[in-house]
Design an enzyme around this catalytic site. Sequence first.
Site, mmCIF file in Angstrom:
data_model
loop_
_atom_site.group_PDB
_atom_site.id
_atom_site.type_symbol
_atom_site.label_atom_id
_atom_site.label_comp_id
_atom_site.label_asym_id
_atom_site.label_seq_id
_atom_site.Cartn_x
_atom_site.Cartn_y
_atom_site.Cartn_z
ATOM 1 N N SER A 555 2.190 1.412 -2.608
ATOM 2 C CA SER A 555 1.845 0.227 -1.824
ATOM 3 C C SER A 555 0.442 -0.227 -2.212
ATOM 4 O O SER A 555 0.197 -0.565 -3.374
ATOM 5 C CB SER A 555 1.963 0.542 -0.338
ATOM 6 O OG SER A 555 1.882 -0.619 0.444
ATOM 7 N N HIS A 670 10.471 -0.361 2.031
ATOM 8 C CA HIS A 670 9.165 -0.073 1.459
ATOM 9 C C HIS A 670 8.870 1.421 1.414
ATOM 10 O O HIS A 670 8.147 1.890 0.537
ATOM 11 C CB HIS A 670 8.084 -0.792 2.273
ATOM 12 C CG HIS A 670 6.725 -0.719 1.680
ATOM 13 N ND1 HIS A 670 6.444 -1.160 0.405
ATOM 14 C CD2 HIS A 670 5.548 -0.251 2.176
ATOM 15 C CE1 HIS A 670 5.160 -0.965 0.147
ATOM 16 N NE2 HIS A 670 4.598 -0.410 1.200
#
Length: 702
Positions: A555, A670
Amino acid sequence: MIVRTLLIASTMLAATSAFAQSTPVTDTDPYIWLEDKDGAKPLAWVEAENARTLPRLQNDPRYKGFYADALAIASAKDRIPMPNQLFGRIYNFWRDADHPQGIWRWTSEADYAAPQPKWTVALDLDALSKAEGKKWVWKGASCLHPEERLCLVALSEGGEDAISYREFDLATGQFVPGGFSLPKSKQGASWLDKDTLLVSRDWGAGTMTGSSYPFVVKMVKRGQPLDAAKEIFRGAPTDQLGTYAGVITDGQGHRLVTIERRTTFFGGETHVWTPEGTKKLDIPARTFPAGMVAGQVLFQTSDPWGAVAAGSVASAPLAMVESGRVTPTILFAPNPRQSVDEVVTTKDHVVLIYNDNVRGRAAIYTPGKAGWTARPIALPDNVSLGVASADDRSDHGYMTVTGFLTPTTLLPLDAATASVGKPVKTLPPKFDSAGLVVEQHEATSTDGTKVPYFIVHHKDIPLNGSTPTIMTAYGGFELPMLPAYSAITGKLWLERGGSYVLANIRGGGEFGPAWHDAGRKTKRQIIYDDFASVAKALFARKLTSPQELGIYGGSNGGLLMGVEFNQHPDLWKAVTIQVPLLDMMRYEQIEAGKSWVDEYGSVDVPAEKAFLRTISPYQNIKKGVAYPEPYIWTTTKDDRVGPQHARKFAARLKEYGLPYLFYEDTAGGHSGDADIEQGARLQALQMTYFAQKLMGPAQPAK
């Protein structure tokens, strides 16, 4: 209060003779077609890339062993079933080989302490997914106080941030027939009473921000269609993170209904709601309610607030808060090497978890006529601490203790006496730690700042730079990286002779808001300098060398990896870039990107655009540079960062004839957590890559 999501320098990056001539950066993007996340052409490209990468990794003789070990750890039945005190019971969400997507289950508190509790299944996600033809991923539950019988269960299809809510009755163990049901959206919902919810969601055209979050709060009544819901508050479409309602209660029956409008990722406005309307609190932008005890509302602040320093915890009486004008009383003020990690309430007390030089500390705070009193909780040193569960029905809860070589332990907490009892559960060792040691050191960054880092290694390693080492960091969003027991890293890497390094670089929350603010927006280069400085400190210690060092991050940490890949290709042999941001010139146009302008800056601001152009990994790949071969992985279902960044970065490397590996998993969102098999696969692929790069070819069986 909104939970901060995981996602990223003081000087502009200077050109250096070590780099080849950069390809001119223009606004023409030949790979913008890969931003069509679910388009047929991009998915065909993904399929071809996966077909090239997977055989390289999965055909390595080590892969099957890595996968088997990772899956065994993830599905082991002797893991700690972390407790959630709810409805007078202990609830737990559990995944194993028999329940890869998971079950929500409960037992009594007395039975929970037994070695083998007797569990009752409340909700089986594998069975629900099979019945409904969808891959449901657990995203938690919120229950109506004080009884806690009725809950809103949050489910995500495939792991996306967008969720559906369904009303569940803990007494019957069933979804409520005709109960509340909120279809898929990025949304939030809070119970006002048994028949009323306060909901933020996609209400139709013009109700979502440019970063895909809701900014309109409506009151939803039981049995009422959503289009009949009454609006009670409206933010603005330009807000970065949206607007959400919350209900804060305490053990004495007090209640505070708030509406939090996040105009930026880190700050905004807090309003108190009553049936008569809303009232804005006169508090700093980065100050938010964190709980309530005995009618004292708790606040955490990342801004100075009168006599309250940034990073502190403060309080104010409920009546004062309801008036809108707040004069805070300090509960806890950290020193420059401390930071607040958790503020948790019980019936009569506050449990404060804080970090002191990246080491966990805990204390109990109690309100009284003379103010707050504090008592420390005696716990081991050199570990991380956490509150696993607490509620406002009692002063009993559970705490976790964990460290790099300390298997996680669950302790009963008595907030009334500021003490913990004998362990309730202890995770059995998952890897052989004999001969392993943990060291904490400091590196000196480019501006002279001391940056702490941890090393886990065998005590008898030769200090000649030959140890295969993997290093990680995050460096963003005021999120700290703390010592923790990672069974998979231990089993797949440390047992095989590798070393592990955790770098506590700026941008994170290890030392509070000042540590974070030092690397925001155009000051961001110092974050990347910190990371490179830690690597150079490792080389100076002769722990490892550039040919033996691999790095990884996800991320915002994936952005970190992309920048380090570009700026210091000579410092690492291997770079794993996970679910990353990489195109910082277009990140605001991709998925939830606009919500992170408060962290990264915006291309709409000339100075910030100029800086982003200097660090953006996608734009700064250069022809003719001897880069390490990176392993880039992402997921199709990621609706937060999105797979677009990783795709385009790989395509640019391919265009320049540079080596790379790319893999895109089709599920998991994610966090890559659709089920335990996916998590094990992603871990095994990554460790195989590191083994190939840092440990050489697999040795034939003897």
